[in-house]
Design a protein around this motif. Structure first.
Motif, short mmCIF file in Angstrom:
data_model
loop_
_atom_site.label_atom_id
_atom_site.label_comp_id
_atom_site.label_asym_id
_atom_site.label_seq_id
_atom_site.Cartn_x
_atom_site.Cartn_y
_atom_site.Cartn_z
N ALA A 27 0.84 -1.20 0.00
CA ALA A 27 0.00 0.00 0.00
C ALA A 27 0.87 1.25 0.00
CB ALA A 27 -0.93 -0.01 1.21
N TYR A 28 1.93 1.23 0.80
CA TYR A 28 2.84 2.39 0.89
C TYR A 28 3.49 2.67 -0.46
CZ TYR A 28 7.20 4.88 1.77
OH TYR A 28 8.26 5.75 1.70
N THR A 29 4.07 1.64 -1.10
CA THR A 29 4.78 1.87 -2.36
C THR A 29 3.80 2.18 -3.50
OG1 THR A 29 4.85 -0.54 -2.78
CG2 THR A 29 6.78 0.47 -1.73
N PHE A 30 2.61 1.58 -3.46
CA PHE A 30 1.62 1.87 -4.51
C PHE A 30 1.19 3.33 -4.47
CE2 PHE A 30 -2.81 2.12 -5.99
CZ PHE A 30 -2.65 1.63 -7.27
N GLY A 189 -2.17 0.00 5.94
CA GLY A 189 -1.08 0.75 5.32
C GLY A 189 -1.58 1.98 4.59
N SER A 190 -2.70 1.83 3.89
CA SER A 190 -3.28 2.97 3.16
C SER A 190 -3.69 4.09 4.11
CB SER A 190 -4.48 2.51 2.34
OG SER A 190 -4.11 1.53 1.39
N LEU A 191 -4.31 3.71 5.22
CA LEU A 191 -4.72 4.72 6.20
C LEU A 191 -3.53 5.45 6.79
CD1 LEU A 191 -7.57 2.84 8.12
CD2 LEU A 191 -7.82 4.75 6.51
N ILE A 192 -2.48 4.70 7.12
CA ILE A 192 -1.28 5.33 7.68
C ILE A 192 -0.66 6.30 6.68
CG2 ILE A 192 1.09 4.92 8.47
CD1 ILE A 192 -0.97 4.21 10.56
N VAL A 193 -0.58 5.89 5.41
CA VAL A 193 0.00 6.76 4.38
C VAL A 193 -0.83 8.03 4.22
CG1 VAL A 193 0.51 6.97 1.92
CG2 VAL A 193 1.15 4.89 3.15
N LEU A 194 -2.13 7.90 4.24
CA LEU A 194 -3.00 9.06 4.09
C LEU A 194 -2.90 10.00 5.29
CD1 LEU A 194 -6.20 7.46 2.52
CD2 LEU A 194 -4.46 8.85 1.37
N LEU A 195 -2.70 9.43 6.47
CA LEU A 195 -2.56 10.26 7.67
C LEU A 195 -1.19 10.92 7.73
CD1 LEU A 195 -4.25 7.95 10.35
CD2 LEU A 195 -5.13 10.12 9.46
N ALA A 197 2.46 9.87 5.58
CA ALA A 197 3.22 8.91 4.78
C ALA A 197 4.59 8.61 5.39
CB ALA A 197 3.39 9.44 3.36
N SER A 198 5.21 9.59 6.02
CA SER A 198 6.55 9.39 6.58
C SER A 198 6.54 8.44 7.78
CB SER A 198 7.16 10.73 7.00
OG SER A 198 6.40 11.32 8.04
N PHE A 199 5.35 8.19 8.36
CA PHE A 199 5.27 7.30 9.52
C PHE A 199 5.12 5.84 9.11
CE2 PHE A 199 2.88 5.67 13.36
CZ PHE A 199 3.98 5.74 14.21
N ALA A 200 4.82 5.57 7.83
CA ALA A 200 4.55 4.20 7.39
C ALA A 200 5.75 3.29 7.60
CB ALA A 200 4.13 4.20 5.92
N LEU A 201 6.93 3.74 7.21
CA LEU A 201 8.12 2.90 7.36
C LEU A 201 8.50 2.73 8.82
CD1 LEU A 201 10.26 4.17 4.36
CD2 LEU A 201 9.05 1.99 4.57
N TRP A 202 8.21 3.73 9.65
CA TRP A 202 8.44 3.57 11.09
C TRP A 202 7.54 2.49 11.66
CZ3 TRP A 202 12.55 5.14 13.53
CH2 TRP A 202 13.25 6.26 13.08
N CYS A 203 6.30 2.44 11.21
CA CYS A 203 5.38 1.39 11.66
C CYS A 203 5.89 0.02 11.25
CB CYS A 203 3.99 1.62 11.06
SG CYS A 203 3.03 2.93 11.85
N ALA A 204 6.35 -0.09 10.00
CA ALA A 204 6.87 -1.38 9.52
C ALA A 204 8.09 -1.80 10.33
CB ALA A 204 7.23 -1.26 8.04
N PHE A 205 8.96 -0.86 10.65
CA PHE A 205 10.14 -1.16 11.47
C PHE A 205 9.73 -1.64 12.86
CE2 PHE A 205 12.72 0.82 14.90
CZ PHE A 205 13.77 -0.08 14.88
N ILE A 206 8.81 -0.93 13.50
CA ILE A 206 8.39 -1.29 14.86
C ILE A 206 7.75 -2.67 14.88
CG2 ILE A 206 6.79 -0.69 16.73
CD1 ILE A 206 7.28 2.28 15.93
#
Length: 223
Positions: A27-30, A189-195, A197-206
């Motif tokens: 979702a993030y990369t799309f 993932g789509s919701l996080i990106v819309l809220l 986008a820079s936090f998406a990769l932090w979520c994936a890391f955590i």
């Protein structure tokens, strides 16, 4: 008997996590990387060919980068499975630790990294995921490729309904649940990106770091 059940459950949890994460990162990369998928290589080939033959050469390059990364990641995943000695748990720890490190670097430097380089490495992680985590309950499951999973879902449904195969019923429910997990990962993932986008990769890391901790502290051995 209990130990065998625990082993299956442990691998199921890891596969479901990988499935959720693949949906999340797809979702993030799309959304953020011009329609690139890190795990769905059929979609990448369609998008690449379409953009290439309609003259959008720069946009087509990202799909090649992620495809090459995915192929290398799958190759390295096979090497890890076959060549790295020791318990299976150690292999999973190595994979999750590597993934955590890469996602941390991405999260910190996401504004500075080139998009093609980022999707190349994310594709590599997806190939790794697909090679190592492939079991949900009694069913074999490809955590980022829903075409084959959907075909297997319906094949099991047919055998359950018309051949009264109880094993097929179990596989149908396992695969169906995993597909829902992937859909939920894409949605989250789509919701996080819309809220943000820079936090998406932090979520994936955590998330990855949490599962590395789970694999490390659990006493259940894995097949």
């Amino acid at each position: 008997m209990l130990q065998t059940k625990q082993k299956i459950n442990s691998l199921t949890v890891l596969t479901l996590f990988a499935t959720f994460l693949m949906g999340f990162i797809d979702a993030y990369t799309f959304i953020e990387k011009d329609g690139v998928f890190v795990s769905a290589q059929t979609g990448n080939m369609v998008a690449f060919s379409s953009k290439l033959f309609t003259g959008h050469f720069a946009q087509a390059a990202g799909h090649i980068a992620v495809f090459v990364g995915f192929a290398i990641g799958a190759f390295c995943g096979e090497w890890l499975v076959e060549k790295v000695s020791g318990a299976v748990r150690r292999k999973y720890q190595m994979k999750l630790l590597l993934q955590s490190a890469v996602l941390l670097v991405f999260a910190i430097f996401q504004q500075q990294l080139n998009d093609s380089f980022m999707v190349f490495l994310l594709g590599g992680l997806a190939g790794f995921e697909l090679t190592l985590f492939r079991k949900v309950g009694v069913a074999t499951f490809n955590d980022g490729i829903m075409t084959g999973n959907t075909k297997n879902l319906m094949s099991n449904l047919y055998r359950w309904l018309f051949e009264k195969d109880k094993a097929a019923r179990k596989e149908f429910s396992d695969i169906g649940f995993a597909i829902l997990v992937f859909i939920f990962g894409v949605g989250f993932g789509s919701l996080i990106v819309l809220l943000n986008a820079s936090f998406a990769l932090w979520c994936a890391f955590i998330l990855t770091l949490l599962f590395f901790g789970w694999v490390t502290v659990t006493n259940v051995e894995m097949d």
